[in-house]
Scaffold this motif. Sequence first.
Motif, PDB file in Angstrom:
ATOM      1  N   ASP A  32       0.638  -1.268  -0.045  1.00 60.21           N
ATOM      2  CA  ASP A  32      -0.024  -0.051  -0.065  1.00 60.21           C
ATOM      3  C   ASP A  32       0.809   1.185  -0.093  1.00 60.21           C
ATOM      4  O   ASP A  32       1.858   1.419   0.741  1.00 60.21           O
ATOM      5  CB  ASP A  32      -0.677  -0.113   1.250  1.00 60.21           C
ATOM      6  CG  ASP A  32      -1.898  -1.264   1.380  1.00 60.21           C
ATOM      7  OD1 ASP A  32      -2.695  -1.377   0.312  1.00 60.21           O
ATOM      8  OD2 ASP A  32      -1.858  -2.044   2.201  1.00 60.21           O
ATOM      9  N   MET A  63       2.337   4.710   0.936  1.00 60.23           N
ATOM     10  CA  MET A  63       2.086   5.814   2.068  1.00 60.23           C
ATOM     11  C   MET A  63       2.142   7.143   1.402  1.00 60.23           C
ATOM     12  O   MET A  63       2.462   7.520   0.540  1.00 60.23           O
ATOM     13  CB  MET A  63       3.531   5.649   2.922  1.00 60.23           C
ATOM     14  CG  MET A  63       3.949   4.352   3.309  1.00 60.23           C
ATOM     15  SD  MET A  63       3.088   4.026   5.027  1.00 60.23           S
ATOM     16  CE  MET A  63       4.449   5.030   6.064  1.00 60.23           C
ATOM     17  N   ARG A  82       4.261   0.745   2.167  1.00 57.81           N
ATOM     18  CA  ARG A  82       4.132  -0.234   3.257  1.00 57.81           C
ATOM     19  C   ARG A  82       3.863  -1.592   2.698  1.00 57.81           C
ATOM     20  O   ARG A  82       2.742  -1.802   2.162  1.00 57.81           O
ATOM     21  CB  ARG A  82       2.874   0.282   4.170  1.00 57.81           C
ATOM     22  CG  ARG A  82       2.851  -0.170   5.529  1.00 57.81           C
ATOM     23  CD  ARG A  82       2.137  -1.751   5.809  1.00 57.81           C
ATOM     24  NE  ARG A  82       0.685  -1.676   5.237  1.00 57.81           N
ATOM     25  CZ  ARG A  82      -0.212  -1.259   6.025  1.00 57.81           C
ATOM     26  NH1 ARG A  82      -0.112  -0.981   7.112  1.00 57.81           N
ATOM     27  NH2 ARG A  82      -1.426  -1.256   5.243  1.00 57.81           N
ATOM     28  N   PRO A 142      -0.449   4.473   5.352  1.00 56.11           N
ATOM     29  CA  PRO A 142      -0.629   3.680   4.177  1.00 56.11           C
ATOM     30  C   PRO A 142      -2.030   4.221   3.853  1.00 56.11           C
ATOM     31  O   PRO A 142      -3.075   4.774   4.451  1.00 56.11           O
ATOM     32  CB  PRO A 142      -0.842   2.539   4.616  1.00 56.11           C
ATOM     33  CG  PRO A 142       0.293   2.315   6.022  1.00 56.11           C
ATOM     34  CD  PRO A 142      -0.151   3.737   6.868  1.00 56.11           C
TER      35      PRO A 142
END
Length: 296
Positions: free
Chosen positions: A167, A169, A267, A243
Amino acid sequence: MRELSLDQLRTLVAITDLGTFSAAAQALHLAQPTVSLHVSELEARLGAPLILRGARKAQPTAAGAVLVQRARRLLRDADDAVDAVQRHVEGRVGRVRLGSSTGVLVYLLPQVLKAMERTHPEIDVEVSILGSSDAMEKLAQGLLDVGLVASLQPPRAGIVLSHWRSDPMMAFVPSQWTVPKRITPQWLAARPLIFNDATTQLYRQTMEWFASAGLTPRARVELNYNEAMKSLVAAGYGATVLPLEHSNEASVHQGLKVVPLKPALTRHTAVVHRPLEAVDGATRNLLLTLAQFRQA
């Protein structure tokens, strides 16, 4: 003294229900002498005749009728026990202990749990909110079955770690701030900041992002609950780096903007568990469900 045999009891019930030794033998796929032997052994064990012989239709004696009644219960319980074990082995029923961070818990895990409820309604997924280090430790101690952790974990013997999601950030800033299209460490370090708790992997990753620009900013407040951090941002208390776990964060949390970082930061989340040969069917089914939400 020999115990009662379920096979012998099943034979006695079949004779009673079907009326003849030969019909019972055919239904149970046994030779007729075997059926006769089962009855004889039961009668010898109990010291009483159980079947009236010589009649056109085999009928139980008074003692035989008592035993048939109890035998039905025993056979039903035995069948239920076998079915319960099979359901457990096949993963149709059971309990799985899952550890997850609060960020995953809010947006991603509900989708996983909904899928589990739809396909495996008899599996109870027990969720604990844990940081990555705590999840790894509890897994090693046998107190957890599956963990969703930050990917950067030291390897441990007997624990399998596999990529689950990546994901981006993002900077979460109050909506009233004027911000650039991409936020740099230098720009963000000059603003009041809200960070994750210093014990978390997310905090360490954020601080490494600042350190790459030679910066070590201090937080105005540290929390370990992402949704509370976003609420503080929306209230204008400061900015944070988190995230992007929901595609439309700004509409979910009115009062904040979500802005990409420069340089970019990601992340990575992993699924951790014991080797597949060491886990039960319920855990395997949760792992298969988690795999449906895996990012390439």
